[in-house]
Scaffold this motif. Structure first.
Motif, PDB file in Angstrom:
ATOM      1  N   LEU A 178       0.730  -1.467  -0.111  1.00  0.00           N
ATOM      2  CA  LEU A 178       0.047   0.323  -0.427  1.00  0.00           C
ATOM      3  C   LEU A 178       1.097   1.513   0.089  1.00  0.00           C
ATOM      4  CD1 LEU A 178      -3.061   0.887   0.824  1.00  0.00           C
ATOM      5  CD2 LEU A 178      -2.517   0.978   3.111  1.00  0.00           C
ATOM      6  N   LYS A 179       2.229   1.217   0.760  1.00  0.00           N
ATOM      7  CA  LYS A 179       2.964   2.383   0.531  1.00  0.00           C
ATOM      8  C   LYS A 179       3.932   2.117   1.899  1.00  0.00           C
ATOM      9  CE  LYS A 179       2.497   6.689   0.011  1.00  0.00           C
ATOM     10  NZ  LYS A 179       2.696   7.571  -1.236  1.00  0.00           N
ATOM     11  N   GLN A 180       5.192   2.747   0.980  1.00  0.00           N
ATOM     12  CA  GLN A 180       6.341   2.598   1.642  1.00  0.00           C
ATOM     13  C   GLN A 180       6.822   3.873   1.932  1.00  0.00           C
ATOM     14  OE1 GLN A 180       9.280   0.208   0.836  1.00  0.00           O
ATOM     15  NE2 GLN A 180      11.409   1.865   0.030  1.00  0.00           N
ATOM     16  N   LEU A 181       7.120   3.997   3.674  1.00  0.00           N
ATOM     17  CA  LEU A 181       7.433   5.164   4.386  1.00  0.00           C
ATOM     18  C   LEU A 181       9.188   4.772   4.418  1.00  0.00           C
ATOM     19  CD1 LEU A 181       4.839   5.084   6.675  1.00  0.00           C
ATOM     20  CD2 LEU A 181       5.299   6.698   4.767  1.00  0.00           C
ATOM     21  N   HIS A 182      10.096   5.834   3.730  1.00  0.00           N
ATOM     22  CA  HIS A 182      11.369   6.326   4.471  1.00  0.00           C
ATOM     23  C   HIS A 182      11.187   6.777   5.575  1.00  0.00           C
ATOM     24  CE1 HIS A 182      12.772   4.230   0.637  1.00  0.00           C
ATOM     25  NE2 HIS A 182      11.809   4.779  -0.215  1.00  0.00           N
ATOM     26  N   VAL A 183      11.570   6.450   6.349  1.00  0.00           N
ATOM     27  CA  VAL A 183      11.239   6.456   8.126  1.00  0.00           C
ATOM     28  C   VAL A 183      12.558   6.808   9.063  1.00  0.00           C
ATOM     29  CG1 VAL A 183       9.743   5.782   9.901  1.00  0.00           C
ATOM     30  CG2 VAL A 183       9.197   5.157   8.097  1.00  0.00           C
ATOM     31  N   ASP A 185      16.417   6.312   9.967  1.00  0.00           N
ATOM     32  CA  ASP A 185      18.424   6.593   9.923  1.00  0.00           C
ATOM     33  C   ASP A 185      18.990   5.050  10.262  1.00  0.00           C
ATOM     34  OD1 ASP A 185      17.952   8.471   8.095  1.00  0.00           O
ATOM     35  OD2 ASP A 185      18.781  10.176   9.665  1.00  0.00           O
ATOM     36  N   GLY A 186      18.333   4.658  11.043  1.00  0.00           N
ATOM     37  CA  GLY A 186      18.951   3.034  11.801  1.00  0.00           C
ATOM     38  C   GLY A 186      17.476   1.894  11.315  1.00  0.00           C
ATOM     39  N   PRO A 187      17.810   1.139  12.497  1.00  0.00           N
ATOM     40  CA  PRO A 187      16.159  -0.247  12.432  1.00  0.00           C
ATOM     41  C   PRO A 187      15.057   0.212  13.325  1.00  0.00           C
ATOM     42  CG  PRO A 187      18.394  -1.337  13.105  1.00  0.00           C
ATOM     43  CD  PRO A 187      18.989   0.679  12.952  1.00  0.00           C
ATOM     44  N   VAL A 188      14.248   0.121  12.404  1.00  0.00           N
ATOM     45  CA  VAL A 188      13.341   0.612  13.401  1.00  0.00           C
ATOM     46  C   VAL A 188      12.585  -0.872  14.537  1.00  0.00           C
ATOM     47  CG1 VAL A 188      10.348   0.209  13.033  1.00  0.00           C
ATOM     48  CG2 VAL A 188      12.177   0.907  11.136  1.00  0.00           C
ATOM     49  N   THR A 189      12.744  -0.265  16.091  1.00  0.00           N
ATOM     50  CA  THR A 189      12.385  -1.554  16.963  1.00  0.00           C
ATOM     51  C   THR A 189      10.989  -1.199  16.957  1.00  0.00           C
ATOM     52  OG1 THR A 189      13.146   1.309  17.620  1.00  0.00           O
ATOM     53  CG2 THR A 189      14.828  -0.608  17.277  1.00  0.00           C
ATOM     54  N   SER A 190       9.854  -0.851  17.074  1.00  0.00           N
ATOM     55  CA  SER A 190       9.232  -0.435  17.505  1.00  0.00           C
ATOM     56  C   SER A 190       7.992  -0.232  16.556  1.00  0.00           C
ATOM     57  CB  SER A 190       8.373   0.320  18.939  1.00  0.00           C
ATOM     58  OG  SER A 190       7.574  -0.081  19.326  1.00  0.00           O
ATOM     59  N   ILE A 191       6.814  -0.555  16.216  1.00  0.00           N
ATOM     60  CA  ILE A 191       5.747  -0.050  16.030  1.00  0.00           C
ATOM     61  C   ILE A 191       4.055   0.089  16.409  1.00  0.00           C
ATOM     62  CG2 ILE A 191       3.908  -0.276  13.623  1.00  0.00           C
ATOM     63  CD1 ILE A 191       6.432  -1.589  12.392  1.00  0.00           C
ATOM     64  N   GLU A 192       3.402   0.835  16.500  1.00  0.00           N
ATOM     65  CA  GLU A 192       2.587   0.586  17.064  1.00  0.00           C
ATOM     66  C   GLU A 192       1.441   1.837  16.705  1.00  0.00           C
ATOM     67  OE1 GLU A 192       1.448   0.099  20.141  1.00  0.00           O
ATOM     68  OE2 GLU A 192       3.362  -1.720  20.028  1.00  0.00           O
TER      69      GLU A 192
END
Length: 299
Positions: A178-183, A185-192
């Motif tokens: 659906l969508k990519q977010l270039h979010v 500068d380091g690993p994503v550790t949490s999504i809520e």
């Protein structure tokens, strides 16, 4: 600084060797499940020492665990790429699922369907049908391992957070990106996901928390921590985001971003957060030990 008290409720040896992963059951906030280098999956009642169950079956170290919504089933992913589901009442493996080519690093259960998602160092996100006993979708696109995955509360989307710093939203009905977010500068550790608004929060080792509007898919705010974000949780009332770093719990508002509270908690390798009766529970791991912390959220 907030004057609220944070204290360690318990600390105990959870495995015979290193604890690799941990999740608190968010329905009750009364149980937690751990996975270890000893290839075991252990179930604990929070506040009590000694495992309720110690489940074997994996042939390699367990690297991710989670409960289903009703806390009746646990899914655990291992370093060898295999996933196993345990029925907690019978304490038996009910499914063994193979398909990842490398370590399973994240798992999440669908909020109401018989599905779960898994992310792996093989860079893929997979959706599994528990009843059909197999993988029904493989989503590709991350450049590095998928360290976080999370279903939306309405069950229509799944989001993957990569070690590449990207967040990808997938439409489960259409079976595509659906969508990519270039979010980050380091690993994503949490999504809520916010409990009742179309809002997503992403946390990273790059020390930032970002808020995303899920109608326009634009970033609406950003908070900067002093160290990497370990775990996050929206307060059940939806007014604040709770974030844990290695030394602090912070309470954030957004639009405008404001740190409403900060509590000194030396939980270091924090793994998961949950709330119960306006108290926050945080669980951390160190070597073979698990620590459980309580923070009073009443201001």
């Amino acid at each position: 600084m907030g004057t609220k008290r944070a204290y360690r409720l318990q600390e105990f040896a959870a495995h015979t060797s290193n604890v690799n992963c941990l999740k608190i059951g968010r329905k009750s906030s009364g149980v937690m499940v751990t996975g270890g280098e000893d290839r075991r999956v252990n179930l604990f009642a929070i506040g009590k020492p000694g495992a309720i169950l110690s489940m074997t079956g994996h042939q390699s170290p367990v690297e991710c665990v989670t409960f289903d919504r009703d806390e009746e089933v646990v899914v655990a992913g291992a370093a060898g790429g295999t996933l196993k589901l345990w029925d907690l009442e019978s304490a038996k493996v009910v499914r063994t699922l193979m398909g990842h080519r490398s370590n399973c690093t994240s798992v999440d259960f669908h909020p109401f369907g018989e599905f779960f998602a898994s992310g792996s160092l093989d860079t893929n996100l997979k959706i599994w049908d528990v009843r059909r006993k197999g993988c029904i979708h493989t989503y590709k696109g991350h450049d590095r391992g998928v360290g976080v995955c999370k279903f939306s509360p309405d069950g229509k989307w799944v989001v993957s957070g990569g070690q590449d710093g990207r967040v990808r939203l997938w439409d489960l009905t259409a079976g595509k990106l659906l969508k990519q977010l270039h979010v980050h500068d380091g690993p994503v550790t949490s999504i809520e996901f916010h409990p009742n608004e179309l809002l997503l929060a992403t946390g990273s080792a790059d020390r930032t928390v970002k808020f995303w509007d899920l109608e326009m898919f634009g970033m609406v705010d950003e908070c900067v921590e002093s160290t990497g974000v370990k775990s996050m949780l929206f307060h059940p009332d939806g007014r604040n985001l709770l974030t844990g770093t290695s030394e602090f719990l912070k309470v954030w508002g957004w639009e405008p971003s404001i740190s409403r509270d900060a509590v000194d908690v030396s939980w270091r390798n924090l793994q998961d957060l949950s709330t119960r009766e306006n108290k926050l529970l945080g669980a951390s791991i160190q070597n073979s030990f698990v620590g459980v912390w309580v923070v009073d959220l009443n201001q």
